[in-house]
Write a protein that holds these residues in place. Structure first.
Motif, short mmCIF file in Angstrom:
data_model
loop_
_atom_site.label_atom_id
_atom_site.label_comp_id
_atom_site.label_asym_id
_atom_site.label_seq_id
_atom_site.Cartn_x
_atom_site.Cartn_y
_atom_site.Cartn_z
N MET A 26 0.70 -8.32 13.74
CA MET A 26 1.27 -8.44 12.40
C MET A 26 0.25 -8.13 11.30
N GLY A 27 -1.01 -8.42 11.62
CA GLY A 27 -2.06 -8.10 10.66
C GLY A 27 -2.11 -6.61 10.38
N PHE A 28 -2.01 -5.81 11.44
CA PHE A 28 -2.03 -4.36 11.27
C PHE A 28 -0.80 -3.91 10.49
N ALA A 29 0.35 -4.43 10.89
CA ALA A 29 1.59 -4.04 10.22
C ALA A 29 1.48 -4.32 8.72
N ARG A 30 0.97 -5.48 8.45
CA ARG A 30 0.95 -5.92 7.06
C ARG A 30 -0.07 -5.18 6.20
N HIS A 31 -1.27 -5.02 6.76
CA HIS A 31 -2.35 -4.51 5.92
C HIS A 31 -2.57 -3.01 6.03
N THR A 54 7.27 -1.35 7.14
CA THR A 54 7.53 -1.99 8.43
C THR A 54 9.04 -2.04 8.62
N ALA A 55 9.45 -1.70 9.85
CA ALA A 55 10.88 -1.77 10.18
C ALA A 55 11.07 -2.82 11.26
N PHE A 56 12.05 -3.66 11.08
CA PHE A 56 12.36 -4.67 12.09
C PHE A 56 13.58 -4.22 12.88
N LEU A 57 13.41 -4.09 14.18
CA LEU A 57 14.54 -3.68 15.01
C LEU A 57 15.15 -4.89 15.69
N PHE A 58 16.47 -4.86 15.74
CA PHE A 58 17.17 -5.96 16.39
C PHE A 58 18.41 -5.39 17.05
N LYS A 59 18.52 -5.60 18.36
CA LYS A 59 19.67 -5.10 19.13
C LYS A 59 19.99 -3.63 18.84
N MET A 114 0.84 -1.20 0.00
CA MET A 114 0.00 0.00 0.00
C MET A 114 0.86 1.24 0.00
N GLN A 115 0.49 2.20 -0.81
CA GLN A 115 1.24 3.44 -0.87
C GLN A 115 0.55 4.52 -0.04
#
Lengths: 262, 223
Positions: A215-220, A225-230, A1-2
């Motif tokens: 995840m449903g909200f993030a996706r739709h 979406t940004a994935f944070l790690f450490k 989605m834009q």
């Protein structure tokens, strides 16, 4: 989605190399992120990855050790010669243009629903009583709780309280809304009513950063979406694509764990 | 029997107006002392929580000193000690109000501290997040909640202060206890006047705690 809307290209928020440590513990290890006007960005990641700290840095509830925050073309001067610069004016200006919704709602228990919503417009913004109440009633109508206007928060369900908290933030006419795991404290059957409101905000062009496990909200709903790690953004991209086809093994591992629990 | 009661009241009636005025003095002193003790207590709480040790240490010392010494000694220090050192005489009334306010303020500070620590951190954050200044947040969000939490403990403290006005009989303030003492010395009827004094304290404190109970019900934050 834009992202929809006319000024999609305009960068509303730009975070540059934010760093933050609590003692030895590095929570943000140089995070850069830019968000366009009208864009919805989801932040996901394991607990302790720094997503809440990142979100709370945007309105300086957490003060980064270094890095830049540029909101709507203006750099936020939160440090002066290296030390934290608590200029009340700057903090207030920043925070009135950035709305925030918390995991535990944090409504003010001694004030009724409508009082919670008009408090800041009247006492921080200096808006006239009548105008503030009209606007608040509109917002309460939008979230479907106009009939609860004179109730105290304790009489409301968690989902209703969280909707009021959203209205309270919106009452300040923010340019940007921050959502910090706003459905995590809710009973499962109440999650939907809060997500619905966030979805309609997103569709109406509100710029949002959302820390979420939904995840449903993030996706739709979210555009990116940004994935944070450490303390780093390990992966960031167009939501649908990134969640369906993550590149980093950490992202894959995380998504596997989360999705299998849902 | 009825005759005896009537006779008793006729005998006692000349003392009623004296007790009335003495009660007013006690109420006046305790009202002032209680209100001032709230400000002292609040200031001490805030100082105790301050980053600078130049604020923290005096507050710690004040609370430590007051809690560790008898109120009577504090009253004597203010009334006899301070004028002796500074050369500035204090009226019994001013000394009495000051001493009781200081004496109560330390306990009020502890009550406030427990009240503040009962407010969840999220309350501060949501206030700051809408752009409130520290002062506005205190005034509009935090203090109103703290006040509701501390009402029961503050009522106890107010009752203590009211009762402690009896100590001011030692510095020539003609409050209830002093008036009872004067009257019993003139009539040699200690029982009658001491019971009368006790009844007056009971009435004043009962009204005070009823008011507090009403306030607590009216502004309850209970879930």
């Amino acid at each position: 989605m834009q992202p929809s809307g006319t000024d999609t290209q305009r960068t509303l928020l730009q975070l540059g190399s934010l760093r933050k440590s609590f003692g030895e513990n590095v929570v943000l290890d140089g995070v850069s992120l830019s968000v366009s006007a009208g864009e919805v960005v989801s932040l996901i990641g394991p607990s302790g990855s720094g997503k809440s700290t990142l979100l709370r840095s945007v309105n300086l509830l957490e003060v980064p050790d270094s890095g830049t925050i540029i909101l709507d073309g203006q750099e936020v001067q939160y440090r002066n010669e290296g030390s934290v610069w608590r200029n009340a004016r700057i903090l207030s200006d920043l925070r009135t243009s950035v709305g925030m919704v918390f995991q535990n709602f944090n409504l003010w228990p001694h004030k009724t629903v409508i009082e919670n919503v008009v408090e800041a417009p009247i006492h921080v913004r200096g808006i006239a009583l009548k105008e503030a109440h009209d606007k608040a009633s509109e917002l309460l109508e939008m979230i479907g709780l106009l009939d609860k206007r004179d109730e105290f928060p304790r009489r409301l369900s968690g989902g209703q309280q969280q909707r009021v908290a959203i209205a309270r933030a919106l009452a300040m006419d923010p340019k940007l809304m921050l959502f910090d795991e706003v459905t995590s404290a809710l009973d499962p059957e109440l999650v939907g009513e809060v997500l619905d409101i966030m979805t309609s905000l997103a569709r109406n062009g509100m710029t949002m950063i959302v820390v979420t496990h939904e995840m449903g909200f993030a996706r739709h709903v979210s555009h990116r979406t940004a994935f944070l790690f450490k303390g780093r953004i390990e992966e960031c991209g167009e939501s649908e694509q990134m969640l369906a086809n993550p590149q980093s093994p950490h992202t894959r591992q995380f998504l596997n764990r989360v999705l299998h629990h849902q | 029997m009825i005759d005896a009661i009537i006779h008793y009241f006729i005998w006692f009636s000349p003392y009623l107006s004296g007790f009335f005025w003495a009660s007013l003095i006690a109420l006046e002193v305790s009202f002032l002392a209680i209100v001032i003790s709230w400000f002292i207590g609040l200031a001490a709480t805030i100082a105790k929580g301050a980053k600078s040790r130049w604020l923290r240490w005096p507050a710690d010392f004040y609370i430590w000193f007051i809690r560790g010494t008898p109120s009577l000694i504090q009253i004597f220090i203010i009334y006899f000690g301070i004028p002796h050192v500074t050369g500035i005489p204090l009226s019994p009334f001013v000394a009495g109000v000051t001493a009781l306010a200081l004496s109560s303020g330390a306990y009020v500070a502890e009550v406030f501290r427990s009240g503040f620590s009962a407010i969840p951190k999220g309350q501060t954050e949501s206030a700051l997040a809408v752009g409130m200044s520290q002062v506005l947040m205190m005034r509009r969000i935090i203090l109103p909640q703290v006040v509701r939490i501390v009402v029961p403990a503050m009522t106890n403290e107010a009752i203590n202060t009211l009762k402690n006005t009896s100590l001011l009989s030692t510095i020539t303030i003609i409050e209830v206890t002093m008036f009872a003492q004067l009257s019993l010395a003139a009539t040699f009827r200690p029982f009658d006047f001491l019971i009368a004094a006790a009844i007056i304290y009971l009435i004043m404190n009962t009204i005070l705690s009823q008011f507090a109970a009403w306030y607590e019900r009216r502004y309850s934050l209970d879930l």
